[in-house]
Motif scaffolding. Sequence first.
Motif, mmCIF file in Angstrom:
data_model
loop_
_atom_site.group_PDB
_atom_site.id
_atom_site.type_symbol
_atom_site.label_atom_id
_atom_site.label_comp_id
_atom_site.label_asym_id
_atom_site.label_seq_id
_atom_site.Cartn_x
_atom_site.Cartn_y
_atom_site.Cartn_z
ATOM 1 N N GLY A 141 0.801 -1.222 0.000
ATOM 2 C CA GLY A 141 0.000 0.000 0.000
ATOM 3 C C GLY A 141 0.823 1.257 0.000
ATOM 4 O O GLY A 141 0.374 2.305 0.496
ATOM 5 N N GLN A 142 2.028 1.186 -0.551
ATOM 6 C CA GLN A 142 2.906 2.351 -0.598
ATOM 7 C C GLN A 142 3.227 2.675 -2.050
ATOM 8 O O GLN A 142 3.049 1.854 -2.949
ATOM 9 C CB GLN A 142 4.212 2.082 0.170
ATOM 10 C CG GLN A 142 3.978 1.657 1.611
ATOM 11 C CD GLN A 142 5.271 1.287 2.308
ATOM 12 O OE1 GLN A 142 5.971 2.150 2.821
ATOM 13 N NE2 GLN A 142 5.574 -0.007 2.335
ATOM 14 N N SER A 143 3.708 3.874 -2.247
ATOM 15 C CA SER A 143 4.077 4.281 -3.598
ATOM 16 C C SER A 143 5.165 5.332 -3.537
ATOM 17 O O SER A 143 5.335 6.026 -2.526
ATOM 18 C CB SER A 143 2.863 4.830 -4.355
ATOM 19 O OG SER A 143 2.377 6.001 -3.719
ATOM 20 N N VAL A 144 5.887 5.433 -4.630
ATOM 21 C CA VAL A 144 6.941 6.443 -4.762
ATOM 22 C C VAL A 144 6.598 7.301 -5.966
ATOM 23 O O VAL A 144 6.349 6.784 -7.062
ATOM 24 C CB VAL A 144 8.320 5.792 -4.950
ATOM 25 C CG1 VAL A 144 9.382 6.869 -5.130
ATOM 26 C CG2 VAL A 144 8.661 4.922 -3.746
ATOM 27 N N GLN A 145 6.533 8.581 -5.779
ATOM 28 C CA GLN A 145 6.181 9.501 -6.861
ATOM 29 C C GLN A 145 7.354 10.412 -7.153
ATOM 30 O O GLN A 145 8.092 10.821 -6.264
ATOM 31 C CB GLN A 145 4.950 10.326 -6.482
ATOM 32 C CG GLN A 145 3.686 9.494 -6.284
ATOM 33 C CD GLN A 145 2.494 10.345 -5.919
ATOM 34 O OE1 GLN A 145 2.636 11.539 -5.640
ATOM 35 N NE2 GLN A 145 1.302 9.739 -5.923
ATOM 36 N N ARG A 146 7.477 10.734 -8.433
ATOM 37 C CA ARG A 146 8.538 11.655 -8.849
ATOM 38 C C ARG A 146 8.145 13.065 -8.425
ATOM 39 O O ARG A 146 7.027 13.521 -8.680
ATOM 40 C CB ARG A 146 8.730 11.595 -10.360
ATOM 41 C CG ARG A 146 9.949 12.403 -10.850
ATOM 42 C CD ARG A 146 10.001 12.369 -12.374
ATOM 43 N NE ARG A 146 10.124 11.017 -12.859
ATOM 44 C CZ ARG A 146 11.303 10.372 -12.978
ATOM 45 N NH1 ARG A 146 12.428 10.979 -12.630
ATOM 46 N NH2 ARG A 146 11.322 9.145 -13.431
#
Length: 302
Positions: free
Chosen positions: A289-294
Amino acid sequence: MSAFFFALTEQTMQNDQGLAAVLRQHEGRVLQDWTGALQEVRRHGSPGGVDRDTHAQARGFLAAFAEAIRCSSDEDLAGAEWDDVRATLAELSRDRAMAGFSPSETATFVFSLKKPLFAALREALADDPKRLSDELWTVSIMLDKLGLFCIEAYTKGREEVIERQHQELLDLSTPVVELWEGILALPLIGTLDSERTQIVMESLLNAIVAKEATVAILDITGVPTVDTLVAQHLMKTVAAARLMGAECIISGIRPQIAQTIVHLGVSLDGVITKATLAGALQTALRKTGQSVQRAVPAKVGS
């Protein structure tokens, strides 16, 4: 009983007249000549003399050797009287094995004692050639056996060093890295055999508990080949991780490895596989349930 006592007394008198007496009367000179000989052959030394440790070892060994000679004339050196001598040599040999000395340098510690002892015996028994010959032969046999004991103890010590280094290399080759909160990565390099699989499994399971991880990535980019046995080892690790509540993702599936797995008929059903570690990390982030965004760069002047 009296015959036994007489024989024992006769043996003690002979010892007191031979090497035991020489060591008692000339121990200081023998030690000085011996340390001088050790200086010539020691592995690392200065012109000023042997180091304190070597001098202390020589003094301790000579004292134990003199006491053993006084109490026993057993050329097999098997009696309890020789326990201190053997213990001293065993400790010295192990220390030298760990310090990087060669077997010959270690055994020379004993063999170099021959010349000082021979010189002292020749001086003390110059008027008794037969007794001198007997004593020289006895001393030579004893020191030869003690020298061989040194080599055996050195070998055991060296084997312990090699085993410890092997274990350390195995530990270093299976590092568990926390990539993200709840996400672990275990990069595998080299051959994956049964012994190493056990270490991999233990390291991973301990890390899962310690980090409370829910996803573990097994990266096999550094594994040269994947055969049936390697695949079985991987599946065992995956199964063990699942029992601990963590899901495994296998990354580093190169085209050659994919073809090999298909040809071997190895089943990886239920296991997520990715070509790269980056792809595996993206999947792991989604599962947790995690994400990495630019980050959007700020406009100049805004």
